[in-house]
Motif scaffolding. Structure first.
Motif, mmCIF file in Angstrom:
data_model
loop_
_atom_site.group_PDB
_atom_site.id
_atom_site.type_symbol
_atom_site.label_atom_id
_atom_site.label_comp_id
_atom_site.label_asym_id
_atom_site.label_seq_id
_atom_site.Cartn_x
_atom_site.Cartn_y
_atom_site.Cartn_z
ATOM 1 N N SER A 1 -8.584 -5.853 -0.898
ATOM 2 C CA SER A 1 -8.500 -4.439 -0.540
ATOM 3 C C SER A 1 -7.532 -3.695 -1.452
ATOM 4 O O SER A 1 -7.779 -2.537 -1.825
ATOM 5 C CB SER A 1 -8.060 -4.283 0.925
ATOM 6 O OG SER A 1 -6.775 -4.849 1.138
ATOM 7 N N MET A 2 -6.428 -4.346 -1.862
ATOM 8 C CA MET A 2 -5.470 -3.710 -2.760
ATOM 9 C C MET A 2 -6.093 -3.475 -4.135
ATOM 10 O O MET A 2 -5.915 -2.416 -4.746
ATOM 11 C CB MET A 2 -4.223 -4.586 -2.901
ATOM 12 C CG MET A 2 -3.328 -4.556 -1.675
ATOM 13 S SD MET A 2 -2.509 -2.952 -1.450
ATOM 14 C CE MET A 2 -1.355 -2.980 -2.803
ATOM 15 N N MET A 3 -6.816 -4.460 -4.623
ATOM 16 C CA MET A 3 -7.442 -4.312 -5.942
ATOM 17 C C MET A 3 -8.499 -3.212 -5.940
ATOM 18 O O MET A 3 -8.595 -2.428 -6.888
ATOM 19 C CB MET A 3 -8.057 -5.643 -6.382
ATOM 20 C CG MET A 3 -7.053 -6.680 -6.837
ATOM 21 S SD MET A 3 -7.874 -8.114 -7.574
ATOM 22 C CE MET A 3 -6.449 -9.090 -8.064
ATOM 23 N N VAL A 4 -9.276 -3.142 -4.873
ATOM 24 C CA VAL A 4 -10.299 -2.100 -4.772
ATOM 25 C C VAL A 4 -9.631 -0.727 -4.747
ATOM 26 O O VAL A 4 -10.073 0.215 -5.419
ATOM 27 C CB VAL A 4 -11.167 -2.308 -3.514
ATOM 28 C CG1 VAL A 4 -12.042 -1.093 -3.266
ATOM 29 C CG2 VAL A 4 -12.025 -3.558 -3.669
ATOM 30 N N LYS A 5 -8.548 -0.616 -3.974
ATOM 31 C CA LYS A 5 -7.839 0.666 -3.885
ATOM 32 C C LYS A 5 -7.282 1.070 -5.247
ATOM 33 O O LYS A 5 -7.384 2.232 -5.663
ATOM 34 C CB LYS A 5 -6.713 0.557 -2.852
ATOM 35 C CG LYS A 5 -5.962 1.855 -2.613
ATOM 36 C CD LYS A 5 -4.964 1.706 -1.475
ATOM 37 C CE LYS A 5 -5.656 1.534 -0.135
ATOM 38 N NZ LYS A 5 -4.714 1.599 1.009
ATOM 39 N N LEU A 6 -6.705 0.119 -5.973
ATOM 40 C CA LEU A 6 -6.124 0.423 -7.280
ATOM 41 C C LEU A 6 -7.188 0.712 -8.333
ATOM 42 O O LEU A 6 -6.949 1.474 -9.275
ATOM 43 C CB LEU A 6 -5.235 -0.743 -7.739
ATOM 44 C CG LEU A 6 -3.881 -0.852 -7.017
ATOM 45 C CD1 LEU A 6 -3.240 -2.207 -7.274
ATOM 46 C CD2 LEU A 6 -2.946 0.269 -7.473
ATOM 47 N N LEU B 1 3.280 6.462 -5.452
ATOM 48 C CA LEU B 1 2.978 6.706 -6.857
ATOM 49 C C LEU B 1 1.858 7.735 -7.020
ATOM 50 O O LEU B 1 1.927 8.609 -7.895
ATOM 51 C CB LEU B 1 2.594 5.396 -7.555
ATOM 52 C CG LEU B 1 3.685 4.322 -7.648
ATOM 53 C CD1 LEU B 1 3.118 3.046 -8.260
ATOM 54 C CD2 LEU B 1 4.874 4.812 -8.469
ATOM 55 N N GLU B 2 0.835 7.629 -6.191
ATOM 56 C CA GLU B 2 -0.284 8.573 -6.267
ATOM 57 C C GLU B 2 0.182 10.002 -5.983
ATOM 58 O O GLU B 2 -0.200 10.947 -6.691
ATOM 59 C CB GLU B 2 -1.384 8.171 -5.282
ATOM 60 C CG GLU B 2 -2.232 6.998 -5.740
ATOM 61 C CD GLU B 2 -3.232 7.383 -6.823
ATOM 62 O OE1 GLU B 2 -3.177 8.496 -7.363
ATOM 63 O OE2 GLU B 2 -4.083 6.544 -7.148
ATOM 64 N N ASP B 3 0.987 10.168 -4.942
ATOM 65 C CA ASP B 3 1.463 11.508 -4.582
ATOM 66 C C ASP B 3 2.297 12.109 -5.704
ATOM 67 O O ASP B 3 2.110 13.268 -6.095
ATOM 68 C CB ASP B 3 2.286 11.449 -3.284
ATOM 69 C CG ASP B 3 1.424 11.167 -2.066
ATOM 70 O OD1 ASP B 3 0.189 11.251 -2.180
ATOM 71 O OD2 ASP B 3 1.987 10.844 -0.992
ATOM 72 N N TYR B 4 3.228 11.312 -6.236
ATOM 73 C CA TYR B 4 4.100 11.811 -7.299
ATOM 74 C C TYR B 4 3.302 12.070 -8.575
ATOM 75 O O TYR B 4 3.517 13.066 -9.271
ATOM 76 C CB TYR B 4 5.218 10.803 -7.569
ATOM 77 C CG TYR B 4 6.307 11.307 -8.487
ATOM 78 C CD1 TYR B 4 7.425 11.959 -7.980
ATOM 79 C CD2 TYR B 4 6.230 11.108 -9.873
ATOM 80 C CE1 TYR B 4 8.430 12.415 -8.817
ATOM 81 C CE2 TYR B 4 7.231 11.568 -10.721
ATOM 82 C CZ TYR B 4 8.329 12.213 -10.183
ATOM 83 O OH TYR B 4 9.323 12.672 -11.016
ATOM 84 N N GLY B 5 2.386 11.169 -8.872
ATOM 85 C CA GLY B 5 1.562 11.330 -10.058
ATOM 86 C C GLY B 5 0.703 12.570 -10.001
ATOM 87 O O GLY B 5 0.545 13.286 -10.999
ATOM 88 N N HIS B 6 0.161 12.850 -8.825
ATOM 89 C CA HIS B 6 -0.670 14.048 -8.640
ATOM 90 C C HIS B 6 0.165 15.319 -8.790
ATOM 91 O O HIS B 6 -0.247 16.279 -9.454
ATOM 92 C CB HIS B 6 -1.322 14.003 -7.262
ATOM 93 C CG HIS B 6 -2.139 15.228 -6.946
ATOM 94 N ND1 HIS B 6 -3.334 15.499 -7.557
ATOM 95 C CD2 HIS B 6 -1.899 16.267 -6.086
ATOM 96 C CE1 HIS B 6 -3.813 16.645 -7.101
ATOM 97 N NE2 HIS B 6 -2.964 17.129 -6.206
ATOM 98 N N THR C 1 0.838 -1.204 0.000
ATOM 99 C CA THR C 1 0.000 0.000 0.000
ATOM 100 C C THR C 1 0.870 1.250 0.000
ATOM 101 O O THR C 1 0.472 2.287 -0.538
ATOM 102 C CB THR C 1 -0.926 0.019 1.226
ATOM 103 O OG1 THR C 1 -0.127 -0.133 2.419
ATOM 104 C CG2 THR C 1 -1.943 -1.107 1.159
ATOM 105 N N GLU C 2 2.056 1.161 0.601
ATOM 106 C CA GLU C 2 2.976 2.304 0.602
ATOM 107 C C GLU C 2 3.391 2.665 -0.819
ATOM 108 O O GLU C 2 3.549 3.857 -1.146
ATOM 109 C CB GLU C 2 4.220 1.979 1.441
ATOM 110 C CG GLU C 2 3.990 1.911 2.939
ATOM 111 C CD GLU C 2 3.343 0.605 3.386
ATOM 112 O OE1 GLU C 2 3.265 -0.345 2.558
ATOM 113 O OE2 GLU C 2 2.913 0.530 4.550
#
Length: 247
Positions: A144-149, A111-116, A105-106
């Motif tokens: 849970s990982m798949m849902v988050k992605l 990736l989300e932070d950098y992508g944003h 999850t980290e």
């Protein structure tokens, strides 16, 4: 010619012969050649150039330095980074050629932070630990990982993979258990992460002895270089390296 020091003679024609044999055994599955550790000592850049000309789909590496060697050397095929994501070197993924591996999850947060911040979308492969116990998302956290992605704005999940622990052993019980688990992963992904294109589990051993694990992508390593994981010569795989030394 007088040989003054030990030499490794790399026969690239044999490499291509091995690749073509592996492709013939895996049907329409895409082949991602493992060229980590300098292509097992055979020269990663030259090996990758030869396989690119032969039409291979792409390459797998372990280190960021290996990514840079290939991209700076002119390799244009997809590259899958099997190693951990480093927040200091996310630039290697920006062009889209290099796929990163999500192990936690980290990694998603990074990736989300950098992508944003940089208005980019990463192409990734999600690794699931089906029993190897080395890297990858815990099998129990799969849903849970798949849902988050599935709700991610900056991460495209192109592939999902795992790694066999005992594919080279004669006793196939544990291998078959991992394969059964991975099939459940595929089924869940087809429901939750419908954009996933590739599923891959087969290493060299499974490429050669477990057709049920081929799915639509395979990751041969040592077999490409003419060595099997079974400790014996193969009828159709040819050793690529020949060592010579003065007496």
């Amino acid at each position: 010619m007088l040989l003054l020091q030990p030499e490794a003679d790399i026969r690239l024609k044999r490499l291509i012969t091995n690749y073509k044999y592996i492709q013939s055994q895996t049907g329409s599955a895409k082949v991602m050649a493992v060229v980590k550790a300098d292509a097992y000592g055979h020269g990663a850049l030259q090996v990758s150039k030869s396989l690119s000309k032969a039409g291979i789909h792409g390459f797998c590496v372990a280190l960021i330095s290996e990514i840079r060697e290939l991209t700076q050397g002119g390799i244009q095929r997809p590259i899958l980074h099997l190693g951990k994501i480093s927040s200091d070197e996310l630039d290697v993924y920006k062009s889209g050629q290099v796929r990163c591996t999500i192990n936690s999850t980290e990694d998603i947060t990074t990736l989300e932070d950098y992508g944003h911040q940089n208005s980019i979308r990463f192409t990734s492969h999600l690794k699931i630990d089906t029993g190897m116990g080395r890297m990858g998302v815990c099998y129990e956290e799969l849903d849970s990982m798949m849902v988050k992605l599935s709700g991610s704005q900056h991460i495209k999940v192109e592939g999902i993979y795992s790694h066999f622990s005992t594919a080279e052993e004669k006793d196939t019980q544990y291998r078959d258990w991992q394969l059964k688990r991975f099939k459940k992963v595929v089924a869940k992904a087809n429901t939750i992460l419908t954009q996933v294109e590739y599923f891959h589990l087969a290493n060299s051993a499974a490429v050669l002895n477990c057709p049920a694990a081929h799915f639509n992508m395979v990751r041969p390593g040592i077999s490409l270089y003419g060595v099997t994981p079974f400790g014996e010569p193969h009828d159709y795989l040819l050793p690529v390296m020949r060592l010579k030394a003065p007496i």
